[in-house]
Motif scaffolding. Structure first.
Motif, PDB file in Angstrom:
ATOM      1  N   MET A  46       3.853  -2.557 -25.332  1.00 11.87           N
ATOM      2  CA  MET A  46       5.027  -3.353 -24.930  1.00 11.87           C
ATOM      3  C   MET A  46       5.023  -4.202 -25.996  1.00 11.87           C
ATOM      4  O   MET A  46       4.071  -4.844 -26.482  1.00 11.87           O
ATOM      5  CB  MET A  46       5.047  -3.702 -23.463  1.00 11.87           C
ATOM      6  CG  MET A  46       6.181  -4.567 -22.981  1.00 11.87           C
ATOM      7  SD  MET A  46       6.148  -4.950 -21.357  1.00 11.87           S
ATOM      8  CE  MET A  46       4.925  -6.394 -21.414  1.00 11.87           C
ATOM      9  N   THR A  47       6.334  -4.696 -26.184  1.00  8.47           N
ATOM     10  CA  THR A  47       6.557  -5.860 -27.104  1.00  8.47           C
ATOM     11  C   THR A  47       7.158  -7.058 -26.237  1.00  8.47           C
ATOM     12  O   THR A  47       7.711  -6.652 -25.043  1.00  8.47           O
ATOM     13  CB  THR A  47       7.782  -5.698 -28.271  1.00  8.47           C
ATOM     14  OG1 THR A  47       8.841  -5.310 -27.622  1.00  8.47           O
ATOM     15  CG2 THR A  47       7.349  -4.573 -28.973  1.00  8.47           C
ATOM     16  N   VAL A  48       6.941  -8.319 -26.788  1.00  5.66           N
ATOM     17  CA  VAL A  48       7.475  -9.430 -26.010  1.00  5.66           C
ATOM     18  C   VAL A  48       8.276 -10.182 -26.946  1.00  5.66           C
ATOM     19  O   VAL A  48       7.843 -10.650 -28.022  1.00  5.66           O
ATOM     20  CB  VAL A  48       6.310 -10.361 -25.699  1.00  5.66           C
ATOM     21  CG1 VAL A  48       6.772 -11.731 -24.870  1.00  5.66           C
ATOM     22  CG2 VAL A  48       5.126  -9.670 -24.801  1.00  5.66           C
ATOM     23  N   SER A  49       9.670 -10.374 -26.514  1.00  2.17           N
ATOM     24  CA  SER A  49      10.461 -10.980 -27.511  1.00  2.17           C
ATOM     25  C   SER A  49      10.110 -12.601 -27.592  1.00  2.17           C
ATOM     26  O   SER A  49       9.470 -13.073 -26.653  1.00  2.17           O
ATOM     27  CB  SER A  49      12.111 -10.978 -26.825  1.00  2.17           C
ATOM     28  OG  SER A  49      12.097 -11.832 -25.673  1.00  2.17           O
ATOM     29  N   PRO A  50      10.792 -13.151 -28.588  1.00  2.00           N
ATOM     30  CA  PRO A  50      10.273 -14.629 -28.744  1.00  2.00           C
ATOM     31  C   PRO A  50      10.801 -15.604 -27.476  1.00  2.00           C
ATOM     32  O   PRO A  50      10.137 -16.506 -27.260  1.00  2.00           O
ATOM     33  CB  PRO A  50      11.247 -15.063 -30.192  1.00  2.00           C
ATOM     34  CG  PRO A  50      11.489 -13.752 -30.897  1.00  2.00           C
ATOM     35  CD  PRO A  50      11.550 -12.577 -29.830  1.00  2.00           C
ATOM     36  N   PHE A  96      -9.192  -0.456 -18.071  1.00  2.00           N
ATOM     37  CA  PHE A  96      -8.054   0.658 -18.520  1.00  2.00           C
ATOM     38  C   PHE A  96      -6.927  -0.407 -18.799  1.00  2.00           C
ATOM     39  O   PHE A  96      -5.879   0.440 -19.123  1.00  2.00           O
ATOM     40  CB  PHE A  96      -8.003   1.549 -17.866  1.00  2.00           C
ATOM     41  CG  PHE A  96      -8.826   2.386 -17.807  1.00  2.00           C
ATOM     42  CD1 PHE A  96      -9.651   3.048 -18.967  1.00  2.00           C
ATOM     43  CD2 PHE A  96      -9.945   2.903 -16.505  1.00  2.00           C
ATOM     44  CE1 PHE A  96     -10.873   3.863 -19.007  1.00  2.00           C
ATOM     45  CE2 PHE A  96     -10.981   3.576 -16.672  1.00  2.00           C
ATOM     46  CZ  PHE A  96     -11.361   4.202 -17.916  1.00  2.00           C
ATOM     47  N   ASP A  97      -6.800  -1.592 -18.568  1.00  2.00           N
ATOM     48  CA  ASP A  97      -5.741  -2.489 -18.986  1.00  2.00           C
ATOM     49  C   ASP A  97      -5.432  -2.680 -20.301  1.00  2.00           C
ATOM     50  O   ASP A  97      -6.301  -2.247 -21.201  1.00  2.00           O
ATOM     51  CB  ASP A  97      -5.735  -3.843 -18.108  1.00  2.00           C
ATOM     52  CG  ASP A  97      -5.829  -3.907 -16.727  1.00  2.00           C
ATOM     53  OD1 ASP A  97      -5.315  -2.804 -16.098  1.00  2.00           O
ATOM     54  OD2 ASP A  97      -5.880  -4.905 -16.220  1.00  2.00           O
ATOM     55  N   GLU A  98      -4.250  -2.712 -20.815  1.00  2.01           N
ATOM     56  CA  GLU A  98      -3.895  -2.914 -22.085  1.00  2.01           C
ATOM     57  C   GLU A  98      -3.243  -4.373 -22.301  1.00  2.01           C
ATOM     58  O   GLU A  98      -2.755  -5.105 -21.277  1.00  2.01           O
ATOM     59  CB  GLU A  98      -2.509  -1.996 -22.625  1.00  2.01           C
ATOM     60  CG  GLU A  98      -3.086  -0.828 -22.406  1.00  2.01           C
ATOM     61  CD  GLU A  98      -3.720  -0.090 -23.744  1.00  2.01           C
ATOM     62  OE1 GLU A  98      -3.537  -0.816 -24.854  1.00  2.01           O
ATOM     63  OE2 GLU A  98      -4.381   0.707 -23.681  1.00  2.01           O
ATOM     64  N   VAL A  99      -4.023  -5.081 -23.485  1.00  4.99           N
ATOM     65  CA  VAL A  99      -3.354  -6.498 -23.729  1.00  4.99           C
ATOM     66  C   VAL A  99      -2.545  -6.586 -24.837  1.00  4.99           C
ATOM     67  O   VAL A  99      -2.710  -5.872 -25.915  1.00  4.99           O
ATOM     68  CB  VAL A  99      -4.547  -7.221 -23.956  1.00  4.99           C
ATOM     69  CG1 VAL A  99      -4.385  -8.678 -24.368  1.00  4.99           C
ATOM     70  CG2 VAL A  99      -5.594  -7.215 -22.671  1.00  4.99           C
ATOM     71  N   VAL A 100      -1.519  -7.104 -24.735  1.00  6.44           N
ATOM     72  CA  VAL A 100      -0.367  -7.294 -25.557  1.00  6.44           C
ATOM     73  C   VAL A 100      -0.311  -8.717 -26.176  1.00  6.44           C
ATOM     74  O   VAL A 100      -0.403  -9.697 -25.337  1.00  6.44           O
ATOM     75  CB  VAL A 100       0.950  -6.938 -25.092  1.00  6.44           C
ATOM     76  CG1 VAL A 100       2.178  -7.348 -26.291  1.00  6.44           C
ATOM     77  CG2 VAL A 100       1.154  -5.506 -24.725  1.00  6.44           C
ATOM     78  N   GLU A 122      10.612  -3.437 -24.052  1.00 10.62           N
ATOM     79  CA  GLU A 122      10.581  -4.994 -24.677  1.00 10.62           C
ATOM     80  C   GLU A 122      10.701  -5.821 -23.298  1.00 10.62           C
ATOM     81  O   GLU A 122      11.604  -5.659 -22.594  1.00 10.62           O
ATOM     82  CB  GLU A 122      11.746  -5.170 -25.438  1.00 10.62           C
ATOM     83  CG  GLU A 122      11.960  -6.609 -26.085  1.00 10.62           C
ATOM     84  CD  GLU A 122      13.203  -6.873 -26.489  1.00 10.62           C
ATOM     85  OE1 GLU A 122      13.204  -7.678 -27.495  1.00 10.62           O
ATOM     86  OE2 GLU A 122      14.175  -6.343 -25.910  1.00 10.62           O
ATOM     87  N   MET A 123       9.894  -6.643 -23.281  1.00 10.92           N
ATOM     88  CA  MET A 123      10.110  -8.116 -22.315  1.00 10.92           C
ATOM     89  C   MET A 123      10.798  -9.030 -23.043  1.00 10.92           C
ATOM     90  O   MET A 123      10.639  -9.543 -24.017  1.00 10.92           O
ATOM     91  CB  MET A 123       8.653  -8.249 -21.981  1.00 10.92           C
ATOM     92  CG  MET A 123       8.486  -9.491 -20.871  1.00 10.92           C
ATOM     93  SD  MET A 123       6.764  -9.811 -20.534  1.00 10.92           S
ATOM     94  CE  MET A 123       7.010 -10.979 -19.135  1.00 10.92           C
ATOM     95  N   VAL A 135      13.633  -9.998 -18.435  1.00 14.09           N
ATOM     96  CA  VAL A 135      14.318  -8.545 -18.307  1.00 14.09           C
ATOM     97  C   VAL A 135      13.475  -7.685 -19.056  1.00 14.09           C
ATOM     98  O   VAL A 135      12.661  -7.986 -20.065  1.00 14.09           O
ATOM     99  CB  VAL A 135      15.794  -8.472 -18.968  1.00 14.09           C
ATOM    100  CG1 VAL A 135      16.368  -7.443 -19.264  1.00 14.09           C
ATOM    101  CG2 VAL A 135      16.600  -9.482 -18.172  1.00 14.09           C
ATOM    102  N   PHE A 136      13.256  -6.439 -18.590  1.00 18.60           N
ATOM    103  CA  PHE A 136      12.421  -5.224 -19.176  1.00 18.60           C
ATOM    104  C   PHE A 136      13.417  -4.347 -19.854  1.00 18.60           C
ATOM    105  O   PHE A 136      13.929  -3.716 -19.080  1.00 18.60           O
ATOM    106  CB  PHE A 136      11.585  -4.689 -18.266  1.00 18.60           C
ATOM    107  CG  PHE A 136      10.453  -5.720 -17.749  1.00 18.60           C
ATOM    108  CD1 PHE A 136       9.328  -5.859 -18.526  1.00 18.60           C
ATOM    109  CD2 PHE A 136      10.604  -6.467 -16.618  1.00 18.60           C
ATOM    110  CE1 PHE A 136       8.141  -6.954 -18.069  1.00 18.60           C
ATOM    111  CE2 PHE A 136       9.720  -7.538 -16.485  1.00 18.60           C
ATOM    112  CZ  PHE A 136       8.500  -7.777 -17.136  1.00 18.60           C
TER     113      PHE A 136
END
Length: 153
Positions: A46-50, A96-100, A122-123, A135-136
């Motif tokens: 997943m990506t995180v917006s600025p 098993f979690d993912e870290v972004v 995108e978050m 918003v996702f």
């Protein structure tokens, strides 16, 4: 083959979930084994917006809890259309979690049960005349309810 990272799909995943990861990884990867792929290290679940990163930084800074290491994003079954997003502060990363990693150093932990449904999401954080909210933007979403609070894949 020039590999900069390795993504291995756990054997604990259902065949359908494993296929979702394989299709996602294959778009920019080379097959290494039955369930392992090499691809660019920058490819995240997943990506995180600025805007979202800035808001998360503000929330984490005002929390003043030294045990809080990240915000956990997950899914739960509810609403009129199946699933809705959850967000909570967390002090650990489960097996098993993912870290972004967001651009300002903020970490977002993706719950292991939600990974398959959040591939490519995108978050974002938006403000308008009605209010402000996270918003996702989820490419896996097939439909959502009228209020936008729940969706299905």
């Amino acid at each position: 083959l020039k590999a900069t990272s390795l993504i291995c799909v756990s054997d604990r995943l259902s065949p359908a979930a494993a296929m979702s990861v394989m299709r996602w990884a294959a778009s920019s990867s080379a097959l290494l084994g039955r369930r392992c792929f090499a691809g660019a290290a920058s490819k995240q679940i997943m990506t995180v917006s600025p805007n979202a990163a800035e808001r998360l930084h503000s929330l984490m800074s005002s929390r003043n809890d030294p045990d809080t290491i990240a915000v956990r994003v997950g899914l739960r079954t509810r609403g009129c259309n199946g699933m809705s997003y959850t967000m909570e502060y967390t002090d650990k990363v489960n097996k098993f979690d993912e870290v972004v990693q967001a651009e300002n150093g903020i970490k977002v932990v993706i719950d292991s049960k939600a990974v398959m449904f959040l591939l490519g999401t995108e978050m974002d954080f938006v403000s308008n005349e009605v209010g402000t909210e996270f918003v996702f933007n989820n490419p896996n979403k097939k439909s959502e309810c009228g209020c936008g609070q729940s969706f299905n894949t």
